[in-house]
Structure formats: C-alpha cells, structure tokens
Design a protein around this motif. Structure first.
Motif, PDB file in Angstrom:
ATOM      1  N   THR A  72      -4.632   0.730  -3.365  1.00  0.00           N
ATOM      2  CA  THR A  72      -5.516   1.796  -3.857  1.00  0.00           C
ATOM      3  C   THR A  72      -6.898   1.245  -4.180  1.00  0.00           C
ATOM      4  O   THR A  72      -7.925   1.829  -3.790  1.00  0.00           O
ATOM      5  CB  THR A  72      -4.894   2.447  -5.112  1.00  0.00           C
ATOM      6  N   ILE A  92      -8.752   0.480  -0.952  1.00  0.00           N
ATOM      7  CA  ILE A  92      -9.218   1.699  -0.280  1.00  0.00           C
ATOM      8  C   ILE A  92     -10.480   2.228  -0.968  1.00  0.00           C
ATOM      9  O   ILE A  92     -11.429   2.653  -0.304  1.00  0.00           O
ATOM     10  CB  ILE A  92      -8.085   2.760  -0.249  1.00  0.00           C
ATOM     11  N   ARG A 109      -9.489   0.737   7.012  1.00  0.00           N
ATOM     12  CA  ARG A 109      -9.274   1.696   5.932  1.00  0.00           C
ATOM     13  C   ARG A 109      -8.125   2.634   6.278  1.00  0.00           C
ATOM     14  O   ARG A 109      -7.255   2.920   5.459  1.00  0.00           O
ATOM     15  CB  ARG A 109     -10.541   2.510   5.662  1.00  0.00           C
ATOM     16  N   VAL A 143      -4.540   3.200   4.245  1.00  0.00           N
ATOM     17  CA  VAL A 143      -4.107   4.501   3.719  1.00  0.00           C
ATOM     18  C   VAL A 143      -2.713   4.839   4.230  1.00  0.00           C
ATOM     19  O   VAL A 143      -1.842   5.281   3.472  1.00  0.00           O
ATOM     20  CB  VAL A 143      -5.121   5.608   4.104  1.00  0.00           C
ATOM     21  N   ARG A 170      -0.221   2.806   2.437  1.00  0.00           N
ATOM     22  CA  ARG A 170      -0.064   3.253   1.057  1.00  0.00           C
ATOM     23  C   ARG A 170       0.803   4.500   1.000  1.00  0.00           C
ATOM     24  O   ARG A 170       1.620   4.654   0.089  1.00  0.00           O
ATOM     25  CB  ARG A 170      -1.427   3.535   0.423  1.00  0.00           C
ATOM     26  N   ASN A 171       0.669   5.369   1.998  1.00  0.00           N
ATOM     27  CA  ASN A 171       1.502   6.565   2.039  1.00  0.00           C
ATOM     28  C   ASN A 171       2.973   6.220   2.222  1.00  0.00           C
ATOM     29  O   ASN A 171       3.845   6.794   1.571  1.00  0.00           O
ATOM     30  CB  ASN A 171       1.034   7.507   3.147  1.00  0.00           C
TER      31      ASN A 171
END
Lengths: 122, 122
Positions: free
Chosen positions: A106, A109, B81, B85, B88-89
DNA sequence: TATTGACTTGAAGTTAACTCTAAGTGATAT
DNA sequence: ATATCACTTAGAGTTAACTTCAAGTCAATA
C-alpha cells in the motif's frame, strides 16, 4: 446432493472432492446403487469446514488429524482443543506477515501515485 | 556480507539464497577472487523485500517480473504500479479468507472452553 | 438404438518452491 | 602437512496439493 453440485457450491472441482475423500478428510460418502456419490447434510457441513480452513492455508494433514479425533468422540476433546489453538497460532503468524506485506504494498502504491520514486528503493 | 550471515539475518537457508539468485530475483551477487559471494547494501535491501513478500505468499514469478521491471528503470513505472495493485488485491482476498478461518477457530476454541460441544458440529 | 453426459476407478503426471547430493576449492587452525 | 570449515557448482530429489488420464458404467434423450 451430487458431486458436481457440491463442487459448484463450494468452488471446488469434483476431482478435489474425490481427493479429499481419498485422503480421509470427508466421507466415505454414501453411494446409490449405480455407485454415484450422494452427499448429505453432515457431509456438506464437513466440506464447508474443510473449504474454509483450506482457503486459509491450513494443511490437509492437520485437518485429517482433527477430523479423525472428532469422529472418535468426546474423549478427544482436550486434544482437539490443543491442536485448534496450535493452528490458530500458526495462522496468526501468517496473518501478521501478510498484513505487513499488505501495508508495504500500500505504501509503495501511494509513492507511485505521488510520483515519489527513489531509484534506489525497490 | 557472506551468504551464511545473510541467511542468518533473514531466516533463510544458503540454498534458498542461491536458488533466488538462480531464478533471477536477486543478484548476480558480486564474488571475491575465491569465487565467494559478497552481498552489498543493495543486495540486502532486495532480499528484505523478497523475504517480506515471500512470507506473505507472493509468488516468485511475480517478484521476478516486478524486479525485472524495476531494473529496467523509469519507463516501467506504470506497469509496475499496476502489478503491485493486482498483487495487493490478491493478498487482500487471502487475508480475508484467513481472517474468517481465524475467527471461526477462535469461536470453536471458546466453545471448547465453555464445554458447549454439539456432537453434530465439527 | 445410438449417442451424449455425468458419473466411476486406480494410477500417473504436474507445479511451485525449495532442498539435498556429490564433487571440488581455498583459507585457517593443530 | 593435514584436517576442518565455509564456501562453490550442476543437477537430482522432495513435498503438498492437486490434476489429468484411460478406461469403463449408467441413465436419459434424439
């Protein structure tokens, strides 16, 4: 309930369900005269438990041990509690490690979003 | 820093460090005249990142992809990036599943403590 | 009646991520 | 000098959890 419905219900494959049965996690599932498995309510409950724990990464060997003890009845209550606690501790460690990685991702990002990119920072 | 110190520092084995290097996650680590690896600060930072992400279960193939892009420089910022993401999901899904199992285990342990044991409830 | 589709079996194959083996080098301690 | 120790390599082996395969049964439909 037939194997494909159960598979559908839990997002598993029929192969996985037969594999779990082979490993002794569930069943043996009762079969009709044609040899086809028919899952009852208790089977479904058990699969739900297995699915939940497997999704969290608990090992099949643990689940097998726990469920075998469960089937042995009340005399195994103490031992069952102990291994549940042990597994919960393992799970906690993993959760913490994952939360740490999640927070790191996080932050990264956010840095990308703000265009703050240090060439030396991975 | 020599391989065994690095291994010690991160709770990895020397085999794992050499394996990560073989897979292209880290290094190639500079070697002394005797052929022995000497890890510098940047190597250590990278290993720390890899260790953190691997502990959270992120796949080596993803780490390889991300770190390769990182080494390609600024032109890969956007793509980097995006995959951060994405990862992270994935991590979030796993965290949720694990939290659910953790809560379920906690409830079960409480039932064991209070001696409320339903023979039909796993 | 022929074919389709869901089911059955035992066994072999796959994948990711290590982990180990065998054979060797080179610096230091006895 | 000889033994010990940490390191090196390429490549083989391991483990968990599926996943696929080949060959077959059975009920329902065109």
């Amino acid at each position: 309930m037939q194997i494909s419905e159960v598979a559908q219900k839990f997002g598993l494959t029929t192969d996985t369900l037969r594999y779990y049965e082979r490993e002794g996690l569930i069943g043996p599932i009762k079969k009709g005269k044609n040899g086809i498995r028919n899952y009852d309510e208790d089977d479904i409950k058990r699969i739900q438990f297995v699915k939940c724990m497997r999704s969290a990464g608990l090992e099949i060997s643990f689940l097998k041990k726990y469920l075998d003890l469960f089937d042995e009845g009340d005399k195994t209550v103490k031992e069952r509690r102990e291994i549940l606690v042990e597994q919960r501790n393992i799970l906690k460690e993993k959760l913490d490690a994952m939360q740490e990685a999640y927070d790191k991702l996080t932050m990264k990002i956010e840095l990308y979003d703000k265009n703050i990119l240090d060439k030396n920072l991975i």
